[in-house]
Design an enzyme around this catalytic site. Structure first.
Site, PDB file in Angstrom:
ATOM      1  N   VAL A 291       0.798  -1.220   0.000  1.00  0.00           N
ATOM      2  CA  VAL A 291       0.000   0.000   0.000  1.00  0.00           C
ATOM      3  C   VAL A 291       0.837   1.280   0.000  1.00  0.00           C
ATOM      4  O   VAL A 291       0.456   2.270  -0.650  1.00  0.00           O
ATOM      5  CB  VAL A 291      -1.003  -0.006   1.173  1.00  0.00           C
TER       6      VAL A 291
ATOM      7  N   HIS B 213       3.537  -0.478   6.006  1.00  0.00           N
ATOM      8  CA  HIS B 213       2.524  -1.493   6.292  1.00  0.00           C
ATOM      9  C   HIS B 213       3.134  -2.811   5.832  1.00  0.00           C
ATOM     10  O   HIS B 213       2.890  -3.301   4.728  1.00  0.00           O
ATOM     11  CB  HIS B 213       1.230  -1.202   5.533  1.00  0.00           C
TER      12      HIS B 213
END
Length: 319
Positions: free
Chosen positions: A125, A178
């Site tokens: 992401v 992430h």
């Protein structure tokens, strides 16, 4: 005067996209949702299935299938389409496929005249969010990744079990990638407003078995535990997406740990990483700079170095 209809497009009608739409419908977040998928029949099927919820909700949300070229008057585009890592891979291992998919999607959306906010959930992401910014040409406040929002929620859930309190009474963040290099900023984790480090120091005997390193590891690995057991994650990330979209459409100014393009914050530029930010109308209102400890700052720098290296490899990976 008629109220402006709040419209959201969800690109990717798989498990995450459907979970996001379902969350938004049940929370009455927007007036209209357009489902888009490379397989048009799946988008139609998801839209029909979701529309059948309306008799059981407090408000009606119009749900229909559409195409990337139909995004001109949409307020928010939620991007969930991408490649999932296989067992043994990291999120960064799917970067080449993610770049190809994302660049094509964003180009077609921007050709429609879209000028709203992108909210990105496709992995990896942080890198995909950076790709969306580059491909769209939009200012950074209009491109938001889910970042470490879900990791931070997982952290709160783990701590709520340890301390037997509601997770909403915990405040704190996982920061950075992430992924594998994320970390917990323990110096800013509080329970009921009281620093967790202070709680542990004052109640050494009571909480002698609490291992912050193990909690941080479980936070990082929570997604993989779910993935290896059932092959996907959907509900947590779906609700995280809905939470971010709601803050945008309602101009709520919530502070959420999202993935943002950094422009000097935390001493970093030219990279996208998970940081707390104020989210409201138009996207990112402000990146919140925490006063990290020296050790935490080093972890953040290391995480950003990994992400920057992946970003720098993008042109070669696209050849």
């Amino acid at each position: 005067m008629a109220r402006k209809s709040r419209k959201v497009t969800i690109v990717g009608s798989g498990l995450v996209g459907a979970a996001c739409a379902y969350s938004m419908i049940n929370q009455s977040i927007c007036d209209e949702i357009m489902m888009v998928d490379r397989t048009y029949d799946r988008a139609v099927a998801q839209a029909l299935d979701l529309s059948h919820c309306m008799d059981f909700t407090s408000t009606r949300t119009k749900v229909h299938a559409g195409n990337l070229e139909d995004c001109r008057d949409v307020d928010v585009v939620v991007l969930t389409a991408g490649s999932n890592p296989k067992p043994g891979q990291t999120r960064l291992d799917v970067l080449e496929d993610a770049k190809k998919i994302t660049s094509d999607i964003v180009s077609r959306i921007m050709s429609s005249g879209f000028d709203g906010v992108f909210v990105v959930a496709a992995n990896p992401v942080d890198i995909v969010t950076y790709i969306v910014r580059e491909a769209s040409g939009l200012p950074r406040h209009k491109v938001i990744g889910t970042g470490t929002s879900l990791d931070s929620a997982r952290l709160k859930t783990l701590l709520s079990d340890v301390f037997s309190i509601d997770p909403r009474s915990v405040n704190g963040y996982a920061l950075g990638e992430h992924g594998e290099s994320q970390f917990v900023a323990w110096s800013h984790v509080t329970i009921g407003g009281k620093p967790i480090l202070q709680i542990l120091d004052q109640h050494k005997e009571r909480f002698k078995d609490v291992d912050l390193n193990e909690i941080a590891r479980k936070t990082k690995d929570a997604g993989w535990e779910i993935f290896t057991r059932k092959g996907n994650t959907q509900f947590g990330i779906g609700n995280a997406l809905a939470y971010i979209v709601r803050s945008i459409l309602n101009d709520e100014h919530k502070i959420i740990a999202i993935s943002a393009i950094l422009e000097g914050e935390y001493g970093q530029s030219g990279v996208c990483a998970g940081v707390p930010a104020i989210i409201g109308e138009g996207g990112i209102q402000e990146v919140v700079e925490l006063n990290l400890t020296e050790e935490e700052q080093q972890k953040f720098d290391d995480s950003c170095s990994i992400l920057r290296s992946a970003i720098q490899d993008l042109p070669r990976k696209g050849e």
